[in-house]
Design an enzyme around this catalytic site. Structure first.
Site, PDB file in Angstrom:
ATOM      1  N   ASP A  73       0.871  -1.178   0.000  1.00  0.00           N
ATOM      2  CA  ASP A  73       0.000   0.000   0.000  1.00  0.00           C
ATOM      3  C   ASP A  73       0.906   1.225   0.000  1.00  0.00           C
ATOM      4  OD1 ASP A  73      -2.905   0.853   2.051  1.00  0.00           O
ATOM      5  OD2 ASP A  73      -1.757   2.067   0.640  1.00  0.00           O
ATOM      6  N   ASP A  96      -2.725   2.387  -6.188  1.00  0.00           N
ATOM      7  CA  ASP A  96      -1.680   2.448  -5.149  1.00  0.00           C
ATOM      8  C   ASP A  96      -1.638   1.221  -4.243  1.00  0.00           C
ATOM      9  OD1 ASP A  96      -4.022   2.938  -3.871  1.00  0.00           O
ATOM     10  OD2 ASP A  96      -3.323   4.687  -2.755  1.00  0.00           O
ATOM     11  N   GLU A  97      -2.281   0.140  -4.654  1.00  0.00           N
ATOM     12  CA  GLU A  97      -2.252  -1.074  -3.841  1.00  0.00           C
ATOM     13  C   GLU A  97      -2.103  -2.294  -4.737  1.00  0.00           C
ATOM     14  OE1 GLU A  97      -5.362  -1.745  -1.008  1.00  0.00           O
ATOM     15  OE2 GLU A  97      -5.620   0.406  -0.663  1.00  0.00           O
TER      16      GLU A  97
END
Length: 411
Positions: free
Chosen positions: A10, A104-105
């Site tokens: 993350d 973003d993960e």
DNA sequence: TCTGGGGTCCTAGGACCC
DNA sequence: TCTGGGGTCCTAGGACCC
């Protein structure tokens, strides 16, 4: 099932971190990334801003009231998709089994990489070092036997965290963990479970399955498993995902609008954004959904219609959306408009039988090409030009993937 | 100047067909 | 005259995620 080792990575305050890296003057300062100049909310804020109470979803004025020195930065999609793509390339140096959950993960299944790299912790440290070195930003990593627990773990230490949940510690960690920490249990589910006196994962995992099934139907069984930390879902790498099921765009207008001509102009613009994305990825659909939110924010409606044939040309989408709009008497000025194409099928390339249809197709393709090169809306329908406002200047939502149809900006 | 935008999945009820 | 059940497709709405 064989014991797996999954990483969840993350990126910390991703959009804000990228902006601080791109502009040294922003480093160490409270900044908020927003999606344009109009009626917009804070998409991401830096940790400096979060420390002062700034939260995702706040209106700009709200953020400024909470933190007067807050610096507002209008987001730049290309920067984020570019960085995200490069980061996922780093991940693939450690395993091909990389699933991008959002921009973003990502999850990584490193089960088969352990013998090469020694251990999952070693892989995590190497990934952190490479991301910091290449992009100057940090991430939090969770390591666990499955995706559910790896995501839970990555949330436990932020920023720049590394948390391992060993199989033998799962029960102990979940025992007092609030259920809302689990990915999949939102505010409403939490409320319902609380009413059943279930507050922790431990309590959820011990709950009678029949009781959960009576209340929640088919997902009752899944809920109990989640409480026990069970999750057999695989890491699905790029190219192996299910086909996309819908393509849509919606936009809050700069101001509420009740002029029918202006509403139609926005509708055309949205239809074109949907159509060009559908065409770029060779899908067409036969269900068109129109969504309208009124000026009071709370009242809204959505209507859909299903056609006999599959379409992806902008003006066909527009005509269909307009025909839905024409069935409705608008009760208030319009705040938001949305158009979604669903019931999709992937299309084999084929030429229409008739000359005029072929011409239309070629014209569309030429226009799409120019838009691809110079950014969407460089070339567009004549009727759009008089409008000063556009619906296309929004920062991409974090749910967009770095690759494929879910990304508009990477060509 | 209050409150974004991209998706997925599930349910319920009705139409229609065999 | 009356009866049933299953399947599929559709619309509408609400939950969840980032």
């Amino acid at each position: 099932m064989k014991q797996r080792t999954i990483l969840h990575i993350d990126m910390n305050a991703f959009f804000a971190s990228v902006e601080q890296q791109a502009n040294p003057e922003l480093r160490g300062k409270p900044i908020a990334v927003v999606g344009g100049h109009g009626r917009t909310v804070i998409t991401t804020s830096s940790y400096e801003a979060r420390a002062k109470g700034v939260k995702t979803g706040m209106a700009i004025w709200e953020g400024k009231r909470t933190c007067p020195e807050l610096i507002i930065v209008v987001g730049d999609n290309r920067k984020y998709t570019h960085t995200s793509t490069k980061i996922n390339e780093i991940f693939r140096d450690f395993t091909p089994e990389v699933e991008a959950f959002s921009i973003d993960e990502s999850w990584l299944d490193v089960t088969h990489s352990l013998s090469i790299f020694g251990s999952a912790v070693n892989i995590a440290y190497q990934i952190k070092a490479r991301i910091r070195h290449s992009f100057g930003i940090t991430c939090s990593i969770g390591i666990a036997p499955n995706k559910l627990l790896a995501k839970l773990a990555s949330d436990m230490q932020k920023p720049d965290g590394l948390t391992v949940i060993e199989p033998e510690n799962v029960a102990r960690i979940l025992e007092r963990m609030p259920i809302k920490e689990l990915c999949g249990i939102g505010r409403n589910m939490q409320r319902h479970l609380n009413m059943m006196s279930i507050y922790t994962c431990g309590e959820l995992g011990r709950c009678d399955e029949a009781r959960l099934t009576r209340k929640f139907g088919i997902i009752g069984k899944r809920l109990k498993e989640m409480g026990q930390g069970i999750d057999n879902s695989p890491v699905v790498q790029y190219g192996e995902e299910d086909d996309v099921k819908s393509v849509g765009h919606s936009s809050t207008l700069e101001r509420d609008i009740d002029d029918p001509a202006e509403i139609r102009r926005f509708l055309l613009q949205l239809s074109d954004m949907v159509g060009s994305r559908a065409r770029r990825y060779n899908v067409s659909g036969k269900t068109i959904h129109l969504y309208v939110r009124y000026a009071d924010f709370f009242s809204s409606w959505g209507k859909q219609t299903t056609l006999k044939s599959y379409i992806n040309l902008s003006d066909e989408i527009y005509k269909t959306a307009l025909s839905i709009l024409d069935t409705v008497e608008l009760e208030q000025p319009v705040r938001l408009l949305g158009v979604t194409l669903s019931n999709l099928k992937h299309q084999a390339e084929q030429l229409p039988l008739f000359e005029d249809e072929r011409k239309k197709l070629f014209a569309t393709q030429a226009m799409d090409k120019v838009n691809d090169r110079f950014g969407s809306m460089a070339v567009t329908f004549g009727s759009l030009l008089p409008g000063k406002e556009t619906a296309g200047n929004h920062v991409i939502p974090p749910s967009w993937r770095p690759d494929g149809i879910k990304n508009v900006d990477v060509k």
